[in-house]
Motif scaffolding. Structure first.
Motif, PDB file in Angstrom:
ATOM      1  N   PRO A  51     -13.701 -38.601 -25.597  1.00  0.00           N
ATOM      2  CA  PRO A  51     -14.579 -38.297 -26.732  1.00  0.00           C
ATOM      3  C   PRO A  51     -14.387 -39.280 -27.882  1.00  0.00           C
ATOM      4  N   ALA A  55     -17.294 -41.485 -29.551  1.00  0.00           N
ATOM      5  CA  ALA A  55     -17.539 -41.383 -30.988  1.00  0.00           C
ATOM      6  C   ALA A  55     -17.516 -42.759 -31.638  1.00  0.00           C
ATOM      7  N   LEU A 258     -23.587 -32.678 -31.646  1.00  0.00           N
ATOM      8  CA  LEU A 258     -22.394 -32.163 -30.972  1.00  0.00           C
ATOM      9  C   LEU A 258     -22.696 -31.825 -29.515  1.00  0.00           C
ATOM     10  N   VAL A 261     -23.262 -35.196 -27.434  1.00  0.00           N
ATOM     11  CA  VAL A 261     -22.027 -35.865 -27.024  1.00  0.00           C
ATOM     12  C   VAL A 261     -21.332 -35.059 -25.933  1.00  0.00           C
ATOM     13  N   ALA A 262     -21.297 -33.741 -26.096  1.00  0.00           N
ATOM     14  CA  ALA A 262     -20.695 -32.900 -25.063  1.00  0.00           C
ATOM     15  C   ALA A 262     -21.423 -33.066 -23.736  1.00  0.00           C
ATOM     16  N   ALA A 387     -21.600 -35.901 -36.165  1.00  0.00           N
ATOM     17  CA  ALA A 387     -21.423 -35.082 -34.967  1.00  0.00           C
ATOM     18  C   ALA A 387     -20.519 -35.776 -33.962  1.00  0.00           C
ATOM     19  N   ALA A 391     -17.065 -34.355 -32.650  1.00  0.00           N
ATOM     20  CA  ALA A 391     -16.872 -34.190 -31.208  1.00  0.00           C
ATOM     21  C   ALA A 391     -15.626 -34.925 -30.738  1.00  0.00           C
ATOM     22  N   THR A 394     -12.621 -32.816 -31.626  1.00  0.00           N
ATOM     23  CA  THR A 394     -12.524 -31.428 -31.168  1.00  0.00           C
ATOM     24  C   THR A 394     -12.759 -31.220 -29.681  1.00  0.00           C
ATOM     25  N   LEU A 395     -13.520 -32.097 -29.025  1.00  0.00           N
ATOM     26  CA  LEU A 395     -13.857 -31.854 -27.624  1.00  0.00           C
ATOM     27  C   LEU A 395     -12.735 -32.321 -26.694  1.00  0.00           C
ATOM     28  N   GLY A 399     -15.500 -32.554 -22.054  1.00  0.00           N
ATOM     29  CA  GLY A 399     -16.638 -32.265 -22.902  1.00  0.00           C
ATOM     30  C   GLY A 399     -16.938 -30.805 -23.145  1.00  0.00           C
ATOM     31  N   LEU A 404     -15.828 -24.251 -29.364  1.00  0.00           N
ATOM     32  CA  LEU A 404     -16.711 -25.092 -30.172  1.00  0.00           C
ATOM     33  C   LEU A 404     -18.166 -24.694 -29.988  1.00  0.00           C
TER      34      LEU A 404
END
Length: 431
Positions: A51, A55, A258, A261-262, A387, A391, A394-395, A399, A404
């Motif tokens: 991630p 990012a 978010l 990206v996930a 975002a 991500a 936090t991800l 993913g 979240l």
């Protein structure tokens, strides 16, 4: 009314037809270009494996445009927008050619980032010009329908372009180590060339602005851009409704980013094989295809309910639908949940965007529309970069985080509660 009937209702407007040709070719090329960039930056097994790396890629590609944006925005109110569309697509054609050359020469990754950054920056500039020029070719009482039809046709064209790019990615021979991206980028270049031709169908003055800047005044105006942009922000704030609409759009974009990206990470790690980039890209293309269905639904539902539901109320409904879509992902990471959420959330985000576009156009005078939509694009990109950063922090690597996804669903509800208190009528001020 269906999307087809809405198009027929507007097709008698010659300016709308010509702008449609431009948008379809331009955004069809966007779809192929994005597939090529995704293949090179996000699905290469040697890069973007986490991630944090993804990012970084989004930040490098999008964040600098938030700096460039203020300096090009007022030019949309000064230069002829038709010329922006013509030369902007030619610039993108050159950038794609340079990227292809860099791929063939196995150039350094930083050079690809720089070239992609330039092409994507021009893209946002073009979209702002098309949106700002739309009220010049469509009567005020048909703006809502046009705002539903034209961006959605563009989105569908981008999805088709992405699908075509995905197909040629799989069937074209690998011409280099980055051959996964090569064929899609060549197709994008062809589409951008076609978009440049389509821009010539529009009259030089057809998209405005009403009082374009003379060439000798460009240098003088550039020195005043910071002041003018600040004036634009102040104008939107005093008008209230467009300012609040931009705020809710940026919040929606951040929450959608978010999920986006996930989806890349889930496509790589859950739906596909991270060591087989063509399989991972195929899985992500399927997710994008389902998202396109959601965009199409928004184009049908928004005009259908537009005469009975206020724009602000429709935005609140869309936020609620977006929350429901995110709840599905909080329940399960199975393919059915991801694909269903892609349809539902995309429908909600696009429906809200159509209403936001209409509010900003309706409540902003022509002299400020270019700045308004450049600010629109700035916050759009800032929200997406934000975002990506969130991500990245936090991800997990695959993913999927149930916590979240639930937080995002609750955030949709919180945004709706805040926006419900926003004013419904624009304040009366001088231009």
């Amino acid at each position: 009314m269906s999307l087809a009937s809405d198009v027929r209702a507007l097709w008698h407007l010659a300016g709308f037809r010509r702008l449609t040709y431009q948008r379809l070719l331009s955004q069809g090329g966007d779809g192929m270009f994005q597939v090529g960039i995704a293949a090179a930056f996000f699905f290469d097994p040697t890069t973007a494996t986490s991630p944090e790396a993804i990012a970084t890629g989004f930040a490098v590609l999008l964040a600098p445009f938030t700096v460039v944006g203020p300096f090009v925005g007022p030019l949309i109110d000064r230069w002829k927008r038709q010329r922006i569309l013509l030369f902007g697509n030619l610039v993108r054609l050159v950038m794609v050619g340079a990227i292809v050359a860099a791929l063939l020469a196995d150039g350094p990754l930083w050079s690809l980032y720089v070239l992609a950054l330039l092409a994507l920056s021009v893209n946002r500039f073009l979209l702002a010009s098309m949106t700002a020029g739309l009220p010049r070719v469509v009567p005020t009482d048909e703006l809502l329908t046009a705002n539903a039809v034209l961006p959605t046709l563009g989105t569908i064209a981008a999805a088709v372009g992405g699908a075509v790019g995905g197909v040629v990615t799989f069937v074209a021979p690998q011409v280099s180590d980055a051959g996964l991206a090569f064929a899609a980028l060549v197709g994008a270049g062809i589409a951008f060339g076609g978009a440049s031709w389509a821009a010539t169908l529009l009259g030089r003055d057809e998209l405005g602005p009403a009082h374009p800047l003379a060439s000798g005044e460009v240098g003088e105006r550039l020195r005043a851009l910071v002041r003018e942009l600040g004036d634009g922000i102040g104008y939107l704030y005093r008008r209230r409704t467009p300012f609040h609409a931009l705020g809710v759009m940026s919040a929606q974009r951040l929450l959608y980013g978010l999920m986006f990206v996930a989806s890349i990470l889930i496509s790589r790690s859950v739906l596909g094989d991270p060591d087989r980039p063509e399989q991972a890209l195929g899985a992500f293309s399927l997710v994008v295809g389902f998202a396109a269905v959601g965009f199409g639904l928004a184009a049908v539902l928004t005009p259908m309910l537009g005469a009975r539901v206020e724009r602000q109320t429709w935005i609140l409904w869309c936020l609620g639908v977006g929350a429901a879509g995110q709840v599905l992902l909080a329940i399960s990471s199975a393919p059915w949940a991801l694909l269903a959420a892609a349809v539902i959330v995309s429908c909600a985000v696009q429906g809200g965007k159509i209403a936001v576009d209409t509010i900003v156009q309706r409540d902003t005078v022509d002299e400020y529309r270019g700045r308004a939509f450049t600010l629109y694009d700035m916050v759009y990109n800032v929200a997406f970069v934000g975002a990506a950063v969130i991500a990245g922090l936090t991800l997990p690597d695959d993913g999927y985080s149930r916590t979240l996804m639930l937080v995002v669903a609750l955030a949709y509800g919180a945004v709706a509660l805040v926006y419900a208190r926003a004013p419904r009528q624009a304040a009366s001020i001088g231009a």
